[in-house]
Design a protein around this motif. Structure first.
Motif, PDB file in Angstrom:
ATOM      1  N   THR A 251      -7.835  10.396  -1.070  1.00 38.09           N
ATOM      2  CA  THR A 251      -8.377   8.971  -0.417  1.00 38.09           C
ATOM      3  C   THR A 251      -9.549   8.587  -1.063  1.00 38.09           C
ATOM      4  N   ALA A 252      -9.576   7.306  -1.423  1.00 42.82           N
ATOM      5  CA  ALA A 252     -10.870   6.740  -2.238  1.00 42.82           C
ATOM      6  C   ALA A 252     -12.153   6.478  -1.275  1.00 42.82           C
ATOM      7  N   HIS A 254     -15.760   4.734  -0.425  1.00 41.18           N
ATOM      8  CA  HIS A 254     -16.704   3.356  -0.808  1.00 41.18           C
ATOM      9  C   HIS A 254     -17.993   3.584  -0.459  1.00 41.18           C
ATOM     10  N   THR A 265     -14.515   5.236  -5.616  1.00 43.93           N
ATOM     11  CA  THR A 265     -13.807   6.068  -6.347  1.00 43.93           C
ATOM     12  C   THR A 265     -12.888   5.183  -7.169  1.00 43.93           C
ATOM     13  N   PRO A 267      -9.341   4.272  -8.840  1.00 43.64           N
ATOM     14  CA  PRO A 267      -8.187   4.684  -8.676  1.00 43.64           C
ATOM     15  C   PRO A 267      -7.495   5.825  -9.717  1.00 43.64           C
ATOM     16  N   THR A 271      -5.307   9.225  -8.959  1.00 48.51           N
ATOM     17  CA  THR A 271      -3.930   9.674  -9.962  1.00 48.51           C
ATOM     18  C   THR A 271      -4.254  11.103 -10.411  1.00 48.51           C
ATOM     19  N   THR A 287      -2.032   9.167  -2.515  1.00 51.62           N
ATOM     20  CA  THR A 287      -3.185   8.511  -2.802  1.00 51.62           C
ATOM     21  C   THR A 287      -3.145   7.425  -1.729  1.00 51.62           C
ATOM     22  N   ASN A 289      -6.206   4.629   0.344  1.00 53.88           N
ATOM     23  CA  ASN A 289      -7.373   3.535   0.403  1.00 53.88           C
ATOM     24  C   ASN A 289      -7.047   2.756  -0.842  1.00 53.88           C
ATOM     25  N   VAL A 290      -5.877   2.669  -1.471  1.00 56.91           N
ATOM     26  CA  VAL A 290      -5.702   2.127  -2.640  1.00 56.91           C
ATOM     27  C   VAL A 290      -4.121   1.492  -2.580  1.00 56.91           C
ATOM     28  N   HIS A 291      -3.805   0.298  -3.518  1.00 61.17           N
ATOM     29  CA  HIS A 291      -2.467   0.138  -3.751  1.00 61.17           C
ATOM     30  C   HIS A 291      -1.987   0.755  -4.845  1.00 61.17           C
ATOM     31  N   ASP A 292      -1.246   1.610  -4.518  1.00 59.40           N
ATOM     32  CA  ASP A 292      -0.397   2.818  -5.333  1.00 59.40           C
ATOM     33  C   ASP A 292       1.085   3.075  -5.033  1.00 59.40           C
ATOM     34  N   TRP A 312       0.308   1.136   0.308  1.00 59.16           N
ATOM     35  CA  TRP A 312      -0.759   1.564   1.406  1.00 59.16           C
ATOM     36  C   TRP A 312      -0.245   1.711   2.754  1.00 59.16           C
TER      37      TRP A 312
END
Length: 357
Positions: A251-252, A254, A265, A267, A271, A287, A289-292, A312
């Motif tokens: 996870t990312a 902030h 972080t 994206p 990845t 992954t 905390n991001v749109h992926d 998400w």
């Protein structure tokens, strides 16, 4: 407000040692542990936050994050105050690091929580926002009340608990998402005020000696725990010691709390981490905390079909039967599953406790 605590003993020098977490705080009368909420009072350890919460919310189960535990369902979430780690990057620091007990505005008994969760149609209750290990007695009692109503229970935790206490705590948990915050002891000491080995011990015990469904989350912090070498070592350890079917979430981060100048972080880092973990043989790497969409999609280990497509916390497509098997080839997916109806989605609903009978 104070509730008798468990897992402590008196030392020869008349101090009392708390045995809930590996800090083993040694307390004089009136002194609080590092978690702030466990205190010596009247010659015993008491929990000062029993029945008191920082708030209640209904979340998607994917937010915990749990991707293989009744996907698409809603979970009744709450926490208290305090924490037994000292993470400089804490993303919930206003709750976990609070020393203001007046922040705990919501009071509720275990039965009131379980009844409210059931009335809102939640399938499970999650102990989250701060680490439930430190409010063990309250969490266990709520879990028992939830089970009595047919609800599942979820612990979102750093896994920093002793061998003495973990059987008591996890005996009432159906699932756990454990934060594996990094993969060096230096990271744990410098950024968390803790040590790595007790977390690894908890993870191995959970996976191999309990029926708790386990997923792992690692928050990737630029320049701290995101090197190829550390990610390879972490992924290799999970595959070897826990098994390739245990889901791993990257996870990312902030900027927050004591690390406001550390960049968020990218994206691309998530990845890259996912690619490394998949290369080490892990079957379910996500992954967060991001749109992926690709990084959030669960694939069949038999035929490779996309079983659960996510963006998400949103489920875009679902291709499992009620037993959690692939509709295309019949290969069972590791996890806990049931009938999939309408997904709860990415909503977050603050809730007031329903009191009375």
């Amino acid at each position: 407000m104070n509730h008798p605590g468990r897992h402590w003993h008196k030392l020869e020098d008349e101090r009392i040692q708390c045995d809930v977490c590996p800090r083993y705080c040694k307390l004089h009368e009136g002194q609080r542990g590092a978690c702030f909420v466990r205190m010596r009072e009247a010659d015993e350890v008491v929990l000062t936050t029993y029945g008191r919460s920082s708030g209640f919310c209904i979340d998607p189960i994917e937010k915990k994050p749990l991707n293989h535990f009744y996907p698409g369902t809603s979970v009744f979430s709450f926490g208290t105050a305090g924490c037994n780690l000292a993470c400089k990057f804490c993303q919930n620091w206003d709750i976990s690091k609070s020393r203001d007990m007046d922040r705990l505005m919501d009071q509720a008994s275990p039965e009131e929580i379980a009844r409210t969760a059931e009335q809102w149609g939640c399938q499970s209750v999650a102990f989250t926002y701060n680490d439930p290990v430190i409010f063990l007695e309250y969490a266990v009692d709520v879990a028992k009340a939830a089970h009595a109503r047919g609800l599942k229970t979820v612990a979102v935790t750093a896994g920093y608990i002793t061998e003495e206490a973990r059987g008591d705590f996890y005996s009432e948990m159906d699932a756990a998402n454990v934060d594996l915050k990094g993969f060096t002891d230096e990271f744990y000491v410098k950024l968390c005020g803790a040590h790595l080995q007790p977390v690894l011990d908890t993870l191995k015990w959970l996976v191999h000696e309990t029926g708790v469904w386990v997923e792992i989350t690692t928050l990737l912090i630029p320049g701290q725990n995101d090197s190829d070498e550390e990610l390879t070592a972490l992924s290799r350890w999970v595959a070897k010691e826990l098994g390739t079917e245990v889901p791993l979430h990257f996870t990312a981060f902030h900027p927050d709390f004591k690390m406001p100048d550390t960049p968020a972080t990218p994206p691309a880092t998530l990845t890259r981490a996912r690619k490394i973990a998949l290369g080490e043989g892990l079957r379910h790497v996500y992954t967060g905390n991001v749109h992926d969409t690709e990084g959030g999609t669960t694939r069949c280990t038999g035929c490779g079909k996309a079983l659960i497509k996510r963006d998400w916390y949103e489920i875009l497509d679902y291709a499992l039967d009620d037993n959690g098997a692939c509709l295309a080839c019949g290969t069972p997916l590791a996890g806990r599953f049931g009938h999939f109806g309408r997904a709860f989605g990415a909503r977050r609903i603050p809730v007031a406790i329903h009191r009375g009978a």
